[in-house]
Design a protein around this motif. Sequence first.
Motif, mmCIF file in Angstrom:
data_model
loop_
_atom_site.group_PDB
_atom_site.id
_atom_site.type_symbol
_atom_site.label_atom_id
_atom_site.label_comp_id
_atom_site.label_asym_id
_atom_site.label_seq_id
_atom_site.Cartn_x
_atom_site.Cartn_y
_atom_site.Cartn_z
ATOM 1 N N LEU A 150 4.120 -0.176 -5.461
ATOM 2 C CA LEU A 150 3.181 0.629 -4.676
ATOM 3 C C LEU A 150 1.813 0.708 -5.339
ATOM 4 N N PRO A 182 0.822 -1.223 0.000
ATOM 5 C CA PRO A 182 0.000 0.000 0.000
ATOM 6 C C PRO A 182 0.851 1.266 0.000
ATOM 7 N N ARG A 183 0.610 2.109 -1.006
ATOM 8 C CA ARG A 183 1.409 3.326 -1.147
ATOM 9 C C ARG A 183 1.307 4.215 0.099
ATOM 10 N N ALA A 184 0.092 4.327 0.643
ATOM 11 C CA ALA A 184 -0.088 5.250 1.783
ATOM 12 C C ALA A 184 0.794 4.809 2.962
ATOM 13 N N LEU A 185 0.901 3.498 3.170
ATOM 14 C CA LEU A 185 1.700 3.028 4.313
ATOM 15 C C LEU A 185 3.188 3.229 4.037
ATOM 16 N N GLU A 233 4.454 5.650 2.266
ATOM 17 C CA GLU A 233 4.739 7.082 2.447
ATOM 18 C C GLU A 233 4.692 7.483 3.921
ATOM 19 N N GLN A 234 3.801 6.835 4.662
ATOM 20 C CA GLN A 234 3.737 7.106 6.112
ATOM 21 C C GLN A 234 5.070 6.729 6.774
ATOM 22 N N ASP A 247 -2.396 1.939 -4.912
ATOM 23 C CA ASP A 247 -3.332 2.779 -4.157
ATOM 24 C C ASP A 247 -4.460 1.908 -3.668
ATOM 25 N N THR A 248 -4.840 2.099 -2.425
ATOM 26 C CA THR A 248 -5.897 1.237 -1.875
ATOM 27 C C THR A 248 -7.152 2.056 -1.619
ATOM 28 N N GLU A 260 -2.483 -1.369 8.834
ATOM 29 C CA GLU A 260 -1.660 -0.305 9.433
ATOM 30 C C GLU A 260 -0.224 -0.772 9.560
#
Length: 538
Positions: free
Chosen positions: A535, A59-62, A64-65, A537-538, A147
Amino acid sequence: MEDSLTAYPPSISHDQLSSLIFNIKDWQITHGMQLKYGPDVESVSSTPIGVTVFPTTFPRALFEQAQALQPVYNRLYAAISEDEKWLYKVLTGLIDDGRFAAVLWGIHQQVKEEGYVQDITLGIFRSDYMVHVTPNPDPLAHHPQMELRQIELNTFSVAGGAHSNKTAQMHQFMLNNGSYTFLHSPQLSNNKIPKNETIDSLAAGLRSAHTAYGQSRYVKSSTPGILFVVQPRNVNICDERPLEYVLWEHDIPAYRAIFGAQLLEHTTLSPSRELLYQPSSLSEGVEIAVVYMRAGYDSEEYSLGGIEARLRLERSRAIKCPSILSHLATFKKVQQELAVPGVLEKFLSSEEAAIVSRTFAPMFPLDKESRAGRIGRQLACDPATASSYVLKPSLEGGGHNIYRRDIPGLLSNTPEAQWHTYILMELVNPLIQKNILLTPRGIYDKVAAIEDRSDFDAENEAEEQSSLDRLSTKEGGPTVSELGIFGVCMWKKPGPGWDWIMLNVEAGWSFKTKPDYIDEISVVKGFGCFDSPLLIDT
Ligand code: ADP
Ligand code: MG
């Protein structure tokens, strides 16, 4: 996310897999993605390091986090490294126990008594995460919640930067040259592997420390150098040498010395404690500006010679990567203490503490005095609850963890007075994906722990080939991945009103994947493989 993963990686035929493996192995041997074995005066024996056939979706968001968190983690561990009192309080139990932490603390005390002569420290850190999956409380939502969960933060002798850099390039090459095109996979066509420039980023950190040291003070005739302190019979030189080569390209002399007796033989301290290194190739000694530790993480390395070598390095004026107090900050007891409510706020703003603590898994001490310790003991001793935990001793260097139902037995065979040296950590419920793993011993379920490659011979090669030949289904198997984010941080001893952080950057990533039934992930030992995150996007 699940939908986009179901058909990934695509199924392939035996011939298609053979062709991908052919490409991968050629790329590996021509780019130094190797483990080196055996005596090598006339020749050398090496084998490609474990890699995945495909990049694994992530997951890209994770991702980047994790990247955004790294400067906060860097500053946190720099602050801990400078808080001797707090570190001592957290590690007292281990120090009193007289084992590894005690050896390191003893060296620190000795140098402190004499007085440190270098205020600057360089940290090359790596924060490791897995994706933790929980069922979504919203019954209408299709997707589980995902997460980031931190596994650990390494401050010492952090490896994998060069191999990850090369693995990303390798998978990117396979994407660019159309190796995967015939598979018609939307995931491979539409998604990207993030840039990986970890070799340059870590070398840039070392270069910054070299600049901060300034000119040679004692050997005025030459540029100061950087000393890589390494292990003997090193199989993992392909992860260390690339940094050295980059330094030489920038006209910074970089040398390697083996921790212990060889280091003692080739180094001296000047009267004003400059570290002087005598390379066998030069008649003149070189002043060392930066000591980069790629050894000294295992308690077994601290024989009398090991202790003396570490003491010499710590006493010296060279900038240490990292200092002995930063080394102590990597002990898992520190990680567990940071997860106690309210502790992070001592070092970070409340906003930063909130985002950092969101990545923590529940952790417990095992002392008998504190309430948390008593809860930890209860969870660890009952086989039903222990099955959700991993028990970690404060022995760094890998391979010491005890998992699930082995925990109660281990504790019952350990004197209770020693239990406080362990921490208990809830196991991540990892995102399970699929991939085909190429390990030095074959493919996927041929994964075996390779502690000792002295048995590496043609027969093994033949075995590897036959395991390849036997594969008829190319579905891959269930896998678990671990993301590591590198950080480089340089700081000087804080003083009133000082801007004490000199450099603080996120410095690249590593990504490793293992079969889901294996607990440890070490690639060098043959448990896991280097991989690249694709990566999505979810
Ligand atoms: P070390 O690298 O010092 O041996 P780690 O804490 O990184 O210790 O643990 C080793 C490996 O064990 C990790 O890379 C990971 O694969 C696995 N592991 C550790 N902690 C957990 C956890 N809480 N949940 C799931 N797996 C874990
Ligand atoms: Mg680890």
